[in-house]
Design an enzyme around this catalytic site. Structure first.
Site, PDB file in Angstrom:
ATOM      1  N   ASP A  53     -14.629 -10.563 -21.809  1.00 42.11           N
ATOM      2  CA  ASP A  53     -14.259  -9.267 -21.250  1.00 42.11           C
ATOM      3  C   ASP A  53     -14.239  -9.386 -19.736  1.00 42.11           C
ATOM      4  O   ASP A  53     -14.557 -10.444 -19.175  1.00 42.11           O
ATOM      5  CB  ASP A  53     -15.201  -8.171 -21.770  1.00 42.11           C
ATOM      6  CG  ASP A  53     -16.621  -8.331 -21.270  1.00 42.11           C
ATOM      7  OD1 ASP A  53     -17.008  -9.449 -20.862  1.00 42.11           O
ATOM      8  OD2 ASP A  53     -17.375  -7.342 -21.281  1.00 42.11           O
ATOM      9  N   ASP A  58     -19.460 -10.963 -19.722  1.00 41.01           N
ATOM     10  CA  ASP A  58     -20.745 -10.997 -20.426  1.00 41.01           C
ATOM     11  C   ASP A  58     -20.560 -10.941 -21.943  1.00 41.01           C
ATOM     12  O   ASP A  58     -21.532 -11.083 -22.693  1.00 41.01           O
ATOM     13  CB  ASP A  58     -21.694  -9.901 -19.937  1.00 41.01           C
ATOM     14  CG  ASP A  58     -21.223  -8.490 -20.229  1.00 41.01           C
ATOM     15  OD1 ASP A  58     -20.062  -8.308 -20.642  1.00 41.01           O
ATOM     16  OD2 ASP A  58     -22.025  -7.553 -20.023  1.00 41.01           O
ATOM     17  N   SER A  78     -17.797  -3.374 -16.942  1.00 42.62           N
ATOM     18  CA  SER A  78     -17.634  -4.279 -18.076  1.00 42.62           C
ATOM     19  C   SER A  78     -16.237  -4.149 -18.678  1.00 42.62           C
ATOM     20  O   SER A  78     -15.251  -4.470 -18.039  1.00 42.62           O
ATOM     21  CB  SER A  78     -18.731  -4.020 -19.104  1.00 42.62           C
ATOM     22  OG  SER A  78     -18.725  -5.004 -20.109  1.00 42.62           O
TER      23      SER A  78
END
Length: 558
Positions: free
Chosen positions: A290, A294, A143
């Site tokens: 990002d 998400d 992430s």
């Protein structure tokens, strides 16, 4: 230390990666005991967020052995012959980890499919949900973590992340895995090339008409650009201008110190680009995802510069927008115990159901099931229909009358909804900042902030929380503590979680918990003020209150 050396030698013997073998051999030859202990003194824990950690050799790092063991443990919990879809982002090692996962799952009698190219996390989550024969999904991503990290997220057949006790069962199965060089491996698997399930679902969200906004977008060197542009085009929205230096995937994230849109300075290039578009124009809206797309951040023009909305501010605005474009008393909106309490008030105004969950989207997505916590996820025996969920860490799942299209946070769907919201406000002669003031006048100003303490030694987090539990402060920020909750004991019907909560006099709240993805202790602050005066003055009072809370909490955590 001889035991750690023995573990390291065993690791070397089974590691298929020449790079991590060379790293570990150099550590052993140098007799670097500290480096050895850092890699073999503990291991990455497989929890409800899967695995996440720094790349490198050993069980406390992300590497091919760690990934193959995780895949073998997952395979032990899945029905033989089941279809599993595997996605990956553009980080270092992600494609290799995805292929290793497919090889292990295929060798265990499952039917793995791997996306041909890097994809956003919500694309993977949507695919799992959209296909009834898919029993699980794996997303290789870290992430918004630093470039040196990678991770491994597991989705179950409903397209949402796993929750207890399933995570513990998979973790136990991982512990039972033997040497990875003895695992049966498949030599081939299906390659999947279509992102249409996701694009169709998100681009058809019924959330208002496109406007003539000028939008700047940054994928922050991640994988969101192509899918977002396709979604906007299919939905009839003007294509955003993409920040050139951050347009292409790059695992080193060269233009940002930390690839998280929440971090100070992360949006600097996007804001500079938005302020000097061709022809001397300035953008009306800046949107950032990002790296795995998400999460979504939004900035708007303000006083000659830019104002980046907080996750709670955008969450409140998107909630109202969704509820204005949906109908039915079975609608549900959900958020977490660390997010603003504003959503509860918004839900009451619109006559819809509200649920408050533990931190993390895996819990928000369960809010439409049996009642949990202090929410109203079902009543009169009718199932709830989740139309909007959010968490303050710029994570949103935006739906319409058909519900949410993705059972996880979705930064691209949130970007489309933010564009629709801004276009609607502009048609009414309003801005998003005007809408924030409107909400404050109607519901009270819900001002939120954070205090984050990054540590090198995770034991410092445990000891800090231990001190708060043993001797909770009687006052914080000049306010009396009216109620103290040890969240590890379970409160308000919620499952136990590591953290504490303080309810303060004058409608204020503090929650302290460890981060689930980074070595941080995170503190969430909220004060609520009625707006019975000039709103700028109320905001200034609220900011001062948050500063006082932050100062007292910092002292209490020393």
């Amino acid at each position: 230390m001889s035991d750690l050396r023995a573990q390291a030698e065993d690791w070397l013997a089974q590691d298929p990666d020449p790079d991590t073998r060379a790293e570990l051999r150099a550590i052993l030859d140098a007799g670097d005991e500290r480096a050895l202990a850092a890699r073999f003194g503990s291991r990455l824990e497989f929890g409800t967020a899967g695995l996440r950690g720094e790349l490198g050799a050993g069980p406390n790092r992300m590497n091919r052995v760690t990934v193959m063991r995780a895949a073998a443990g997952l395979a032990a919990r899945l029905p033989r012959g089941g279809r599993v879809i595997i996605g990956f982002d553009a980080r270092h090692g992600s494609r290799r980890f995805a292929d290793d996962t497919a090889a292990v799952l295929g060798g265990a009698g499952l039917r793995p499919e791997v996306f041909a190219e890097p994809v956003p996390t919500p694309v993977l989550a949507r695919f799992v949900r959209a296909h009834a024969d898919v029993v699980a999904g794996v997303m290789v991503t870290a992430s918004h973590n630093p470039p040196r990290d990678n991770g491994y997220k597991v989705y179950w057949a409903d397209g949402s992340q796993i929750v207890p006790p399933l995570d513990a069962e998979i973790s136990a199965a991982i512990d039972a895995v033997g040497r990875v060089d003895e695992l049966p491996l498949a030599g081939s698997w299906t390659v999947h090339r279509d992102t249409g399930d996701y694009v169709d679902a998100v681009s058809s969200l019924r959330l208002g008409d496109p406007g003539d906004l000028s939008i700047v977008y940054t994928p922050m060197h991640g994988v969101g650009r192509d899918v977002l542009l396709e979604v906007f085009e299919r939905a009839g929205f003007p294509a955003p201008a993409v920040v050139p230096e951050q347009a292409d995937p790059d695992p080193d994230f060269p233009t940002v110190a930390f690839p998280n849109p929440e971090e100070p300075g992360a949006l600097d290039r996007a804001l500079a680009f938005a302020g000097a578009l061709p022809g001397g124009r300035r953008a009306d809206l800046v949107i950032a995802n990002d790296p795995d797309a998400d999460r979504c951040a939004v900035a708007v023009p303000a006083d000659g510069g830019w104002r980046v909305l907080t996750g709670d501010e955008l969450g409140g605005l998107l909630a109202e927008h969704v509820l204005r474009h949906t109908s039915g008393d079975d609608r549900l909106v959900a958020t977490t115990i660390v997010s603003s309490s504003l959503l509860r008030s918004i839900a009451a105004k619109h006559g819809v159901r509200f649920a408050e969950t533990l931190t993390g989207f895996k819990w928000i997505m369960k809010a439409g099931g049996p009642p949990m916590g202090s929410g109203e996820s079902s009543r009169h025996g009718r199932p709830a229909r989740l139309v909007f969920g959010y968490e303050e860490a710029i994570g949103y799942s935006v739906g319409d009358d058909r519900g949410v299209p993705v059972n996880d946070k979705d930064g691209i769907g949130a970007a489309l909804a933010a564009a629709a919201l801004a276009a609607a406000a502009r048609r009414d002669g309003r801005t998003l900042l005007d809408l924030l003031d409107d909400q404050a006048r109607e519901h009270g100003l819900h001002a939120t902030s954070q205090l984050s303490i990054r540590v090198q030694d995770l034991s410092l987090i445990t000891s800090a929380l231990g001190r708060l539990r043993a001797e909770p402060p009687a006052r914080l920020g000049g306010r009396a503590v009216e109620r103290f909750d040890d969240l590890s004991q379970g409160v308000d019907g919620l499952p136990p979680t590591d953290g504490v909560r303080f309810r303060l006099a004058g409608n204020a709240r503090v929650v302290v918990r460890p981060s689930g993805t980074e070595p941080k202790l995170k503190c969430y602050l909220e004060v609520v003020h009625p707006v019975d005066d000039d709103i700028a003055k109320v905001r200034a009072r609220a900011a001062a209150d948050l500063d006082a809370l932050r100062a007292d909490l910092s002292a209490a955590l020393r």
